[in-house]
Design an enzyme around this catalytic site. Structure first.
Site, PDB file in Angstrom:
ATOM      1  N   GLY A  50       0.833  -1.192   0.000  1.00 44.15           N
ATOM      2  CA  GLY A  50       0.000   0.000   0.000  1.00 44.15           C
ATOM      3  C   GLY A  50       0.865   1.238   0.000  1.00 44.15           C
ATOM      4  O   GLY A  50       2.048   1.182   0.363  1.00 44.15           O
ATOM      5  N   GLN A  55       3.207   9.991   1.132  1.00 46.61           N
ATOM      6  CA  GLN A  55       4.485   9.316   0.881  1.00 46.61           C
ATOM      7  C   GLN A  55       5.103   9.706  -0.458  1.00 46.61           C
ATOM      8  O   GLN A  55       6.286   9.430  -0.683  1.00 46.61           O
ATOM      9  CB  GLN A  55       4.304   7.796   0.942  1.00 46.61           C
ATOM     10  CG  GLN A  55       3.956   7.287   2.335  1.00 46.61           C
ATOM     11  CD  GLN A  55       3.846   5.777   2.358  1.00 46.61           C
ATOM     12  OE1 GLN A  55       2.805   5.232   2.032  1.00 46.61           O
ATOM     13  NE2 GLN A  55       4.924   5.111   2.703  1.00 46.61           N
ATOM     14  N   CYS A  97       7.192  -0.146   6.380  1.00 48.19           N
ATOM     15  CA  CYS A  97       6.683   1.025   5.665  1.00 48.19           C
ATOM     16  C   CYS A  97       7.755   1.515   4.707  1.00 48.19           C
ATOM     17  O   CYS A  97       8.929   1.601   5.089  1.00 48.19           O
ATOM     18  CB  CYS A  97       6.340   2.115   6.679  1.00 48.19           C
ATOM     19  SG  CYS A  97       5.711   3.621   5.929  1.00 48.19           S
ATOM     20  N   LEU A  98       7.359   1.855   3.492  1.00 43.84           N
ATOM     21  CA  LEU A  98       8.335   2.347   2.515  1.00 43.84           C
ATOM     22  C   LEU A  98       8.988   3.650   2.981  1.00 43.84           C
ATOM     23  O   LEU A  98      10.090   3.978   2.543  1.00 43.84           O
ATOM     24  CB  LEU A  98       7.659   2.572   1.156  1.00 43.84           C
ATOM     25  CG  LEU A  98       7.131   1.310   0.461  1.00 43.84           C
ATOM     26  CD1 LEU A  98       6.356   1.688  -0.799  1.00 43.84           C
ATOM     27  CD2 LEU A  98       8.259   0.348   0.133  1.00 43.84           C
ATOM     28  N   HIS A 139      -2.918   1.156   8.714  1.00 39.66           N
ATOM     29  CA  HIS A 139      -1.588   1.726   8.477  1.00 39.66           C
ATOM     30  C   HIS A 139      -1.677   2.918   7.514  1.00 39.66           C
ATOM     31  O   HIS A 139      -1.086   3.980   7.763  1.00 39.66           O
ATOM     32  CB  HIS A 139      -0.675   0.627   7.920  1.00 39.66           C
ATOM     33  CG  HIS A 139       0.715   1.075   7.592  1.00 39.66           C
ATOM     34  ND1 HIS A 139       1.822   0.657   8.300  1.00 39.66           N
ATOM     35  CD2 HIS A 139       1.193   1.903   6.620  1.00 39.66           C
ATOM     36  CE1 HIS A 139       2.901   1.220   7.793  1.00 39.66           C
ATOM     37  NE2 HIS A 139       2.554   1.972   6.763  1.00 39.66           N
ATOM     38  N   GLU A 140      -2.431   2.749   6.426  1.00 38.79           N
ATOM     39  CA  GLU A 140      -2.481   3.813   5.402  1.00 38.79           C
ATOM     40  C   GLU A 140      -3.261   5.033   5.892  1.00 38.79           C
ATOM     41  O   GLU A 140      -2.870   6.166   5.599  1.00 38.79           O
ATOM     42  CB  GLU A 140      -3.080   3.277   4.099  1.00 38.79           C
ATOM     43  CG  GLU A 140      -2.316   2.113   3.460  1.00 38.79           C
ATOM     44  CD  GLU A 140      -0.836   2.377   3.230  1.00 38.79           C
ATOM     45  OE1 GLU A 140      -0.441   3.553   3.110  1.00 38.79           O
ATOM     46  OE2 GLU A 140      -0.066   1.401   3.203  1.00 38.79           O
ATOM     47  N   HIS A 143      -1.193   7.300   7.855  1.00 40.53           N
ATOM     48  CA  HIS A 143      -0.366   8.199   7.032  1.00 40.53           C
ATOM     49  C   HIS A 143      -1.115   9.490   6.716  1.00 40.53           C
ATOM     50  O   HIS A 143      -0.513  10.565   6.677  1.00 40.53           O
ATOM     51  CB  HIS A 143      -0.004   7.533   5.700  1.00 40.53           C
ATOM     52  CG  HIS A 143       1.228   6.678   5.748  1.00 40.53           C
ATOM     53  ND1 HIS A 143       2.459   7.167   6.084  1.00 40.53           N
ATOM     54  CD2 HIS A 143       1.407   5.357   5.461  1.00 40.53           C
ATOM     55  CE1 HIS A 143       3.353   6.178   6.014  1.00 40.53           C
ATOM     56  NE2 HIS A 143       2.742   5.074   5.645  1.00 40.53           N
TER      57      HIS A 143
HETATM   58 NI    NI Z   1       3.568   3.153   5.351  1.00 36.12          NI
END
Ligand code: NI
Length: 175
Positions: A50, A55, A97-98, A139-140, A143
Site C-alpha cells: 500500500g 508518501q 513502511c516504505l 496503516h495507510e 499516514h
Molecule cells: Ni507506510
C-alpha cells in the site's frame, strides 16, 4: 525506475507529519488521476502492499492498495477520503513502511475495520475486512493523519530504534 522510488518520502520529511486535506470530487479528479498513476507505478516498483499520498509528497486523503493482492478488497485499489471504523479484538502483526525503510516491527492493532471511501469515479463504497487487509487500511489511514507505524510502538521498542530512526531522518540507510 529508480527515480520513481526516489519520490518516496522518508521519515524526517515534514509532509509525512501533516494531516492530509480531503479531496473534492469531481473538482480534484484531474489531479487525482495523475497522482494515482504515479503512486501505482511507485508501488509496483517498490513491491509494497500500500502507499499513501503523503508518501509521494501530496498532503491529501488518498491511498492505494497493490492490485489483485487482497481478495477482501473486491478489486478496489484507490481509496479517497477513507473513513475507518475499527473493531474486534487487538491482534499483533509485523509491519513495515516504505517511508521507514529497513525497519519491521510487530504492532498491536484492531483485527477488523469497516472502511467507507470513494473511488476515482467518485462512487462511494464500503468494505468490511480483517487480516492483512484491515492492517493495511489502519496503516495507510494513519499516514493521512501524519502518523507513522513506529509512533505506535511501545516506548521501549521506540527507544531501541532511536538510533536507526535518527539515521533515517538524517538521510542515511539502516539496511
Ligand atoms: Ni507506510
Amino acid at each position: 525506475m529508480q527515480n520513481l522510488l526516489n519520490k518516496v518520502r522518508i521519515i524526517g520529511d515534514p509532509v509525512l507529519r501533516q494531516k492530509g486535506r480531503p479531496l473534492a470530487l469531481p473538482g480534484d479528479t484531474p489531479f487525482i488521476i495523475g497522482l494515482v498513476r504515479t503512486m501505482e507505478r511507485t508501488l509496483e516498483v517498490a513491491e509494497g502492499l500500500g502507499l499513501a499520498a503523503p508518501q509521494v509528497g501530496e498532503s491529501v486523503r488518498l491511498f492505494i492498495a497493490a492490485p489483485n493482492h487482497l481478495d477482501e478488497l473486491n478489486g478496489h485499489v484507490v481509496f479517497i477520503n477513507p473513513e475507518l471504523k475499527p473493531y474486534g479484538e487487538t491482534v499483533k502483526r509485523e509491519e513495515g513502511c516504505l517511508s521507514v525503510p529497513g525497519i519491521y516491527e510487530t504492532l498491536s492493532r484492531p483485527s477488523r475495520v469497516t472502511v467507507k471511501a470513494r473511488d476515482v469515479r467518485g462512487n462511494s463504497f464500503t468494505l468490511d475486512v480483517g487480516g492483512l487487509a484491515a492492517r493495511l487500511m489502519l496503516h495507510e489511514v494513519d499516514h493521512l493523519d501524519g502518523v507513522l507505524f513506529v509512533d505506535r510502538l511501545s516506548p521501549i521498542k521506540r527507544k531501541l530504534l532511536r538510533g536507526r530512526l535518527r539515521k533515517l531522518r538524517q538521510g542515511g540507510r539502516v539496511y
